[in-house]
Design a protein around this motif. Structure first.
Motif, PDB file in Angstrom:
ATOM      1  N   GLY A  39       0.770  -1.186  -0.047  1.00 59.92           N
ATOM      2  CA  GLY A  39      -0.061   0.137  -0.006  1.00 59.92           C
ATOM      3  C   GLY A  39       0.792   1.366   0.040  1.00 59.92           C
ATOM      4  O   GLY A  39       0.180   2.380   0.027  1.00 59.92           O
ATOM      5  N   ALA A  40       2.251   1.088  -0.037  1.00 59.73           N
ATOM      6  CA  ALA A  40       3.073   2.287   0.187  1.00 59.73           C
ATOM      7  C   ALA A  40       3.451   2.865  -1.141  1.00 59.73           C
ATOM      8  O   ALA A  40       3.593   1.982  -2.163  1.00 59.73           O
ATOM      9  CB  ALA A  40       4.178   2.047   0.994  1.00 59.73           C
ATOM     10  N   GLU A  41       3.694   4.127  -1.291  1.00 62.81           N
ATOM     11  CA  GLU A  41       4.418   4.639  -2.498  1.00 62.81           C
ATOM     12  C   GLU A  41       5.774   4.648  -2.112  1.00 62.81           C
ATOM     13  O   GLU A  41       6.267   5.306  -1.404  1.00 62.81           O
ATOM     14  CB  GLU A  41       3.914   6.056  -2.786  1.00 62.81           C
ATOM     15  CG  GLU A  41       4.456   6.590  -3.971  1.00 62.81           C
ATOM     16  CD  GLU A  41       4.097   8.131  -3.971  1.00 62.81           C
ATOM     17  OE1 GLU A  41       4.610   8.848  -5.168  1.00 62.81           O
ATOM     18  OE2 GLU A  41       3.406   8.611  -3.356  1.00 62.81           O
ATOM     19  N   ILE A  42       6.696   4.033  -2.890  1.00 61.21           N
ATOM     20  CA  ILE A  42       7.888   3.958  -2.738  1.00 61.21           C
ATOM     21  C   ILE A  42       8.751   4.658  -3.805  1.00 61.21           C
ATOM     22  O   ILE A  42       8.688   4.233  -5.065  1.00 61.21           O
ATOM     23  CB  ILE A  42       8.550   2.496  -2.855  1.00 61.21           C
ATOM     24  CG1 ILE A  42       7.853   1.846  -1.789  1.00 61.21           C
ATOM     25  CG2 ILE A  42       9.918   2.367  -2.645  1.00 61.21           C
ATOM     26  CD1 ILE A  42       8.072   0.297  -1.617  1.00 61.21           C
ATOM     27  N   VAL A  43       9.514   5.815  -3.630  1.00 62.13           N
ATOM     28  CA  VAL A  43      10.111   6.641  -4.470  1.00 62.13           C
ATOM     29  C   VAL A  43      11.763   6.401  -4.427  1.00 62.13           C
ATOM     30  O   VAL A  43      12.120   6.324  -3.039  1.00 62.13           O
ATOM     31  CB  VAL A  43      10.062   8.037  -3.927  1.00 62.13           C
ATOM     32  CG1 VAL A  43      10.813   8.946  -4.921  1.00 62.13           C
ATOM     33  CG2 VAL A  43       8.526   8.422  -3.929  1.00 62.13           C
ATOM     34  N   THR A  44      12.451   6.046  -5.568  1.00 58.32           N
ATOM     35  CA  THR A  44      13.574   5.521  -5.316  1.00 58.32           C
ATOM     36  C   THR A  44      14.548   6.229  -6.199  1.00 58.32           C
ATOM     37  O   THR A  44      14.279   6.809  -7.106  1.00 58.32           O
ATOM     38  CB  THR A  44      13.787   4.138  -5.848  1.00 58.32           C
ATOM     39  OG1 THR A  44      12.710   3.130  -5.577  1.00 58.32           O
ATOM     40  CG2 THR A  44      15.000   3.399  -5.772  1.00 58.32           C
ATOM     41  N   VAL A  45      15.658   6.833  -5.528  1.00 61.94           N
ATOM     42  CA  VAL A  45      16.668   7.635  -5.857  1.00 61.94           C
ATOM     43  C   VAL A  45      18.057   6.886  -5.488  1.00 61.94           C
ATOM     44  O   VAL A  45      18.263   6.469  -4.330  1.00 61.94           O
ATOM     45  CB  VAL A  45      16.619   8.929  -5.353  1.00 61.94           C
ATOM     46  CG1 VAL A  45      17.615   9.944  -5.907  1.00 61.94           C
ATOM     47  CG2 VAL A  45      15.234   9.632  -5.609  1.00 61.94           C
ATOM     48  N   ALA A  46      19.003   6.883  -6.374  1.00 60.05           N
ATOM     49  CA  ALA A  46      20.339   6.123  -6.221  1.00 60.05           C
ATOM     50  C   ALA A  46      21.018   7.166  -5.393  1.00 60.05           C
ATOM     51  O   ALA A  46      21.615   6.488  -4.454  1.00 60.05           O
ATOM     52  CB  ALA A  46      20.846   5.810  -7.399  1.00 60.05           C
ATOM     53  N   GLY A  47      21.104   8.465  -5.632  1.00 60.11           N
ATOM     54  CA  GLY A  47      21.877   9.452  -4.800  1.00 60.11           C
ATOM     55  C   GLY A  47      23.132   9.332  -5.108  1.00 60.11           C
ATOM     56  O   GLY A  47      23.756  10.427  -5.267  1.00 60.11           O
ATOM     57  N   CYS A  48      23.927   8.080  -5.191  1.00 62.97           N
ATOM     58  CA  CYS A  48      25.389   8.263  -5.753  1.00 62.97           C
ATOM     59  C   CYS A  48      25.803   6.574  -5.968  1.00 62.97           C
ATOM     60  O   CYS A  48      24.881   5.880  -5.934  1.00 62.97           O
ATOM     61  CB  CYS A  48      26.214   8.498  -4.489  1.00 62.97           C
ATOM     62  SG  CYS A  48      25.932   7.488  -2.855  1.00 62.97           S
ATOM     63  N   GLY A  49      26.871   6.490  -6.455  1.00 61.09           N
ATOM     64  CA  GLY A  49      27.370   4.990  -6.805  1.00 61.09           C
ATOM     65  C   GLY A  49      27.977   4.642  -5.348  1.00 61.09           C
ATOM     66  O   GLY A  49      27.972   5.113  -4.373  1.00 61.09           O
ATOM     67  N   ILE A  50      28.290   3.373  -5.683  1.00 62.01           N
ATOM     68  CA  ILE A  50      28.878   2.640  -4.278  1.00 62.01           C
ATOM     69  C   ILE A  50      30.359   3.356  -3.834  1.00 62.01           C
ATOM     70  O   ILE A  50      30.385   3.505  -2.834  1.00 62.01           O
ATOM     71  CB  ILE A  50      29.351   1.085  -4.780  1.00 62.01           C
ATOM     72  CG1 ILE A  50      27.830   0.432  -4.738  1.00 62.01           C
ATOM     73  CG2 ILE A  50      30.043   0.582  -3.782  1.00 62.01           C
ATOM     74  CD1 ILE A  50      27.273   0.309  -3.103  1.00 62.01           C
TER      75      ILE A  50
END
Length: 768
Positions: free
Chosen positions: A448-459
């Motif tokens: 039921g959740a909205e999941i917003v995904t952002v990498a932000g940076c690499g490893i």
């Protein structure tokens, strides 16, 4: 047998391996182009190296190819002797399409040797089914410096934990008929500054009391049949050239009667890296004299150089005979010398072997039962380091999933998993197994959740351009799940793994800066780590809403993490290694003498942010009603027994929370006065204790005086009279109950037959 036939049984051949290209291992470039199999066949062949773990191959076709090769080998030599085939199996059978399990550091985090034993038996059955005889696992190295790249391959920083978990793994593998291989014997993980294959500077007492006990336990209790020497030298003596270690201790004292195999290229290293051999023949003779029986991965020093040296009288043929006897004994144990030996492996029994394509896809190395095992171990190894009450999450409306591990399928895999170790060298080849990303697992866990995904940076790249989008997503969410950690790889191609050592224990790349920016967003941050080693976590230790640590948990790892975050799974893992407070302070292991701890004469405090054995749950446990018994009772309530006696304790553990959970009872020994400096405390026993809400159990602990033994000033292991503390603890930093024991009588010398365990058992009690 002729000398050539004898020597042929003492080396392997790595068919399909190359010494060309940028992706091969260091020193693999030095590998001579091996002779063809046809050239070697008349004399025979001792080992086949990694027939499944060199290139992606359908398991059934790989089994058929191995079978045909074994037919050729047996048919071409006078005695009909096939080769032993070996593979890697550190996190599952390293073959395309085989189940990947959590890495050994997660085995340690589970504190569950019984489950590890079951896992290893499953791995072994798959290996035997396709014709493999030997597995190059487990690793019994005790972590001494977490900067070392191979920490993920170890079980932890405590010798007792390493010994018990490794012994269970070996018992499982050997129960399936696969020869387990102890490695790396001995001291590899104690290299200077955590650098792979650097010299080792420890003294004989540290070696005897920290590094060797896991190997000793395994030799005594597991039925192990092979040992691999370490690459390193200790105080100037390479392990492959150490007769006192490989023969004097391992065989003459401990009674080991199996084979000693070379770590890959390790015998040649006696000449090229260590400088203790003048030429290849000298390297071969030195290793044979020390007690190495088999050269791996392929023939070099044990080939023509050894044959010429034996013919010239430079090397005594009796050394060849000694090694040969061990090799043939092992082959006989495996049935390879039986008159009715068949090259057809169980997986191909009854199949139409004349139509190879009909076999494709018929051998399943990733069954539902195996995935279930991987899932159970992953779930039991997830460690809840901190929690302000944010976890379990319940039903958040909007989740910001931020970090480089959010949508990376391989984020759960260690460097010796097939997709990383071999598959990475074959771009475009599918991994052969399902690897759900953390995002996919969270979508399933929170429908039921909205999941917003952002990498932000690499490893590990320095680019911070993604920070703005990451912070924006964080501010708009109810909770942030920061998905950070490592990329497994080899020789500098990863941030964790063999040859991927760390300069400091700061999170790789700019991940710490990303984490700090998320903490500044004002939204609660749940830090979730998929890593191969512990890292210093900076502000997150005190400012994150929660911290969840997972050490490369295998293909079922992300559902396990999501289940812990949502509360479907109760966290029950415990730290097998300490989490440092400061990135540049090593070692931070709990297994330290008083002078290795914080003091008034140094401005550096090596104390851990989270100590060995630590792990929170979603419930609470109460420990009380301690009773102490022994041969007698002292005026202060302590138990009194002889230096050859034992102490018995019992106490009650009660789950006082509203839901089921698992406590891990840990027993530590503190010896306040000894003839040589001792660690402040060390683990001598433990028990994983699942309890329902309201359930009560009585825990009984039997501590033999033998477990207080240490190496004295004269190099002999002794039990000394005096006062001991037995600390009953939820972690090395969380002692719940303390008992005193007085050992009386003379100083007692003990040997490898001493008792190794404090016995910890539980009897169910009343609920309510």
């Amino acid at each position: 047998m002729t000398p050539d036939e004898k020597i042929a049984q003492l080396y392997g051949l790595w068919v399909g391996a190359s010494n060309e290209g940028a992706e091969v291992a260091p020193h693999q470039h030095d590998m001579d182009r091996p002779p063809s199999l046809d050239d070697l066949l008349p004399s025979g062949l001792g080992q086949l190296t990694r027939p499944f773990g060199t290139a992606p191959v359908d398991p059934a076709l790989g089994a058929l190819s191995l079978m045909r090769t074994q037919e050729r080998i047996a048919a071409a030599n006078r005695f009909g002797i096939p080769a032993m085939a070996h593979e890697e199996c550190l996190a599952g059978f390293a073959a395309w399409g085989a189940t990947t399990y959590p890495v050994p550091l997660s085995w340690g985090a589970s504190f569950d040797p019984d489950l590890v034993r079951v896992m290893a038996a499953a791995i072994g059955r798959d290996m035997r089914a396709v014709g493999i005889h030997q597995g190059l696992a487990p690793v019994l190295d005790v972590v001494r410096d977490a900067r070392w790249g191979r920490v993920e391959e170890t079980i932890g920083e405590d010798p007792y934990l390493v010994g018990t978990i490794a012994t269970a793994y070996i018992q499982g593998l050997e129960s399936a008929g696969v020869v387990a291989t102890l490695k790396h014997f001995a001291g590899y993980s104690a290299s200077r500054a955590g650098r792979n294959l650097a010299p080792v500077s420890m003294g004989p007492r540290e070696r005897a009391d920290v590094v060797l006990p896991p190997f000793e336990m395994a030799v005594r209790e597991s039925g192990v049949r092979s040992v691999m020497h370490a690459y390193t030298d200790t105080d100037g003596v390479p392990s492959a050239a150490d007769e006192e270690l490989l023969t004097g201790l391992l065989r003459d004292t401990w009674g080991f009667d199996g084979t000693v195999v070379a770590d890959y290229f390790g015998i040649a290293f006696l000449k090229t890296l260590h400088g203790v051999a003048a030429d290849w023949a000298d390297a071969a003779g030195t290793a044979l004299t020390a007690g190495v029986d088999i050269e791996l991965p392929t023939v070099k020093t044990f080939g023509q150089p050894l044959r010429d040296a034996v013919a010239a009288g430079r090397i005594d043929e009796k050394l060849i005979d000694r090694a040969l006897r061990r090799v043939l004994t092992q082959k006989a144990q495996l049935g390879l010398l039986d008159p009715g030996w068949s090259p057809v492996p169980p997986a191909l029994a009854g199949a139409d072997l004349t139509d190879p394509e009909s076999l494709r896809g018929t051998v399943d190395l990733d069954s539902a039962a195996h995935r279930e095992l991987s899932r159970r171990l992953a779930e039991r190894s997830v460690i809840l380091l901190s929690n302000d009450g944010t976890l379990p999450l319940g039903r958040p409306a909007r989740i910001a999933l931020v970090g480089p591990q959010a949508e990376t399928p391989a984020a759960v895999l260690g460097c010796y998993s097939f997709p990383v170790h071999v598959g990475s060298q074959h771009p475009g080849t599918p991994p052969g197994i399902d690897l759900p990303t953390l995002r996919q697992a969270l979508v399933a866990e929170f429908p039921g959740a909205e999941i917003v995904t952002v990498a932000g940076c690499g490893i590990d790249d320095p680019d911070t351009k993604g920070f703005t989008a990451a912070v924006r997503a964080a501010r708009d969410a109810d909770v942030v799940i920061a998905a950070l950690g490592d990329r497994a790889g080899l020789f500098g191609r990863g941030t964790s793994g063999e040859g991927c050592d760390a300069e400091s224990l700061t999170l790789p790349g700019v991940q710490q800066q990303l984490l700090d920016a998320l903490l500044d967003s004002g939204t609660p941050v749940v830090l979730t780590l998929l890593a191969g080693r512990p890292y210093a976590l900076g502000r997150a230790v005190t400012e994150a809403a929660a911290i969840v640590q997972s050490f490369f948990p295998g293909q079922e790892g992300t559902p396990a993490l999501a289940g812990v975050l949502g509360g479907r799974i109760a966290p029950s893992g415990r730290l097998p290694v300490s989490v440092p407070a400061h990135p540049a302070v090593q070692p931070s292991t709990y297994l330290a003498a008083p002078l290795a701890r914080a003091s008034e004469v140094s401005n550096i405090d090596p104390a851990a942010a989270f100590a060995f054995g630590h792990g929170l749950t979603y419930t609470a446990f109460e420990w009380d009603d301690l009773e102490v018994t022994g041969a007698g009772a002292g005026e202060d309530g302590s138990a009194v027994t002889g230096t050859d006696g034992e102490v018995e304790l019992s106490f009650t553990v009660r789950n006082t929370g509203a839901r089921a959970g698992s406590e891990v009872v840990q027993v530590y020994l503190h010896d306040p006065v000894a003839s040589v400096v001792q660690p402040v405390q060390r683990l001598v026993g433990y028990l994983r204790l699942p309890l329902e809400a309201g359930e009560v159990t009585r825990v009984r602990v039997t501590v033999p005086a033998d477990v207080a033994a240490f190496t004295g000033r004269d190099g002999r292991r002794v039990v000394e009279p005096g006062t001991l503390e037995l600390r009953l603890a939820a972690s090395s930093a969380d002692v719940r109950l303390t008992a005193r024991a007085e050992l009386t009588g003379p100083v007692r010398q003990v040997d490898h037959t001493r008792r190794l365990h404090a016995r910890v058992t539980a009897a169910p009690g009343a609920t309510g």
